[in-house]
Scaffold this motif. Sequence first.
Motif, PDB file in Angstrom:
ATOM      1  N   VAL A 236       0.878  -1.380  -0.150  1.00 21.86           N
ATOM      2  CA  VAL A 236      -0.005  -0.073   0.025  1.00 21.86           C
ATOM      3  C   VAL A 236       0.619   1.243   0.057  1.00 21.86           C
ATOM      4  N   TRP A 237       0.473   2.033  -0.808  1.00 20.54           N
ATOM      5  CA  TRP A 237       1.242   3.557  -0.993  1.00 20.54           C
ATOM      6  C   TRP A 237       0.088   4.847  -0.822  1.00 20.54           C
ATOM      7  N   GLN A 238       0.537   5.696   0.164  1.00 22.97           N
ATOM      8  CA  GLN A 238      -0.269   6.871   0.213  1.00 22.97           C
ATOM      9  C   GLN A 238       0.227   7.801  -0.965  1.00 22.97           C
ATOM     10  N   LEU A 239      -0.530   8.532  -1.718  1.00 26.81           N
ATOM     11  CA  LEU A 239       0.152   9.349  -2.832  1.00 26.81           C
ATOM     12  C   LEU A 239      -0.463  10.559  -2.731  1.00 26.81           C
ATOM     13  N   PRO A 287      -7.610  11.874   0.101  1.00 25.82           N
ATOM     14  CA  PRO A 287      -6.563  10.873   0.095  1.00 25.82           C
ATOM     15  C   PRO A 287      -6.494   9.729  -1.204  1.00 25.82           C
ATOM     16  N   ILE A 288      -5.470   9.659  -1.706  1.00 29.66           N
ATOM     17  CA  ILE A 288      -5.049   8.862  -2.920  1.00 29.66           C
ATOM     18  C   ILE A 288      -4.206   7.665  -2.651  1.00 29.66           C
ATOM     19  N   LYS A 289      -4.881   6.312  -2.666  1.00 28.52           N
ATOM     20  CA  LYS A 289      -3.950   5.333  -2.160  1.00 28.52           C
ATOM     21  C   LYS A 289      -3.905   4.236  -3.379  1.00 28.52           C
ATOM     22  N   CYS A 305      -4.635  -4.806  -8.486  1.00 28.55           N
ATOM     23  CA  CYS A 305      -4.380  -3.376  -8.459  1.00 28.55           C
ATOM     24  C   CYS A 305      -5.470  -2.360  -8.286  1.00 28.55           C
ATOM     25  N   GLU A 306      -5.372  -1.762  -7.346  1.00 31.17           N
ATOM     26  CA  GLU A 306      -6.733  -0.715  -6.797  1.00 31.17           C
ATOM     27  C   GLU A 306      -6.017   0.501  -6.534  1.00 31.17           C
ATOM     28  N   VAL A 307      -6.774   1.628  -6.887  1.00 36.51           N
ATOM     29  CA  VAL A 307      -6.382   2.915  -6.868  1.00 36.51           C
ATOM     30  C   VAL A 307      -7.652   3.693  -6.469  1.00 36.51           C
TER      31      VAL A 307
END
Length: 422
Positions: A236-239, A287-289, A305-307
């Motif tokens: 998981v990444w917070q963008l 927030p974008i994840k 893959c989820e955005v």
Amino acid sequence: MAVDFAIHYLPAATQAGGVGGDWFDVIPLSGARVALVVGDVVGHGIAAAAAMGRVRTAVRTLADIDLPSDELLKHLDDVVLRLTARQHTDHFDQMDRGCTGVTCLYAVCDPVSRCCNLARAGHPPPLVITPGGHAELIDLPPNQPLGVVNVSFEAREVQLPEGSLLSLYTDGLVESREWDIDDGIRRLRKVLDEGAPMLEVLCDRALTSLLPSAPADDVALLIARTHALDASQVAVWQLPSNPAIVATARQQATEQLTSWGLGDAAFSIEVAVSELVTNAIRYGREPIKLRLIRVVHDDTCDLSCEVADGSDTAPHLRRADPQDEGGRGLFMVAQLTDHWGCRYTPPTAERSFGLKCLPRHRHSLINRGGETTRPDGCDPVPPFSSSPSDADAPRAQQTASLFARKVTQLFLSVIRVIGNRQ
């Protein structure tokens, strides 16, 4: 899959040949989740069976658009109400007679969060056995049966440790002439407490212990054992909402796939990450994840893959005109993956794109034939044939796939150049 499961169905010993309205289903969802469904249409005979088929199909359709359990039951209630209303019209179909009095239990198990979201409509409550514990009823609001009155439904979310057993059943298993439903549930709890090494054995033991040789009602029993995905299978990444982060997101996703040994899927995921993150930055809000999920099976590996972002609007796939400068991103995602879609995640009203692809080359995905499904509104990839004979079809498929891959690689290279300049 998020669960191992065993399902047993036993028809009733009636003059109608045992045909009834009990049904069950196990439906794979995005994000490695799975939906468990058990329902009951009142009555026996062909009318009840036909009504059951209609309701079961409606459940699968609603589950495919990833509705929460309470919203799904609400939409299902509208379907049953419309079918029931047809009984009072001039176009009354005898098959609609069975759509009066429908119960349903819908549960969604998430192996990442280890949560289970459940809602029921007039159905007996589920039983859960945590590892080392005893069978307990899950406290769910009973709600009204479907098609009785136009009401809202309430859901509950419970934490299920890995290895928990979840039991869904119809009233024919726990209610009989000898005892009421409360006594039947206590008997079922006792059987589940005894346990069994295999789920099939546990189902057999429950049916043998609770049912007479000739049950008056048909019975459906579904027992599932939950699984969990640990941190090594989820990234998981917070963008930030910055176009310059797209290149970084692609790089992080590619590095993660390499560490998982899924380099064959890197190209598809890299394109998908570029398009979906760009879409979230351009049309959504923080927030974008970004999340990657790996689920390993015996001989295959599913990759999701989820955005997600904080917007309350849903993206739509559209066909771009030749002169349009944009509008092709989701089309590319649809072509490079097996599945894609959008779901809302309350209470933050996030939208998220989910897709799954196998770690193979694109031509292998095309050659899967009937196993490959496409997003709503898109036709399946047609078979390629250069002559009346299909002998050259595999070569034509590979050639077309290679051409599409080269074109997409060129497009991705342009994106990288633009990103580096920024």
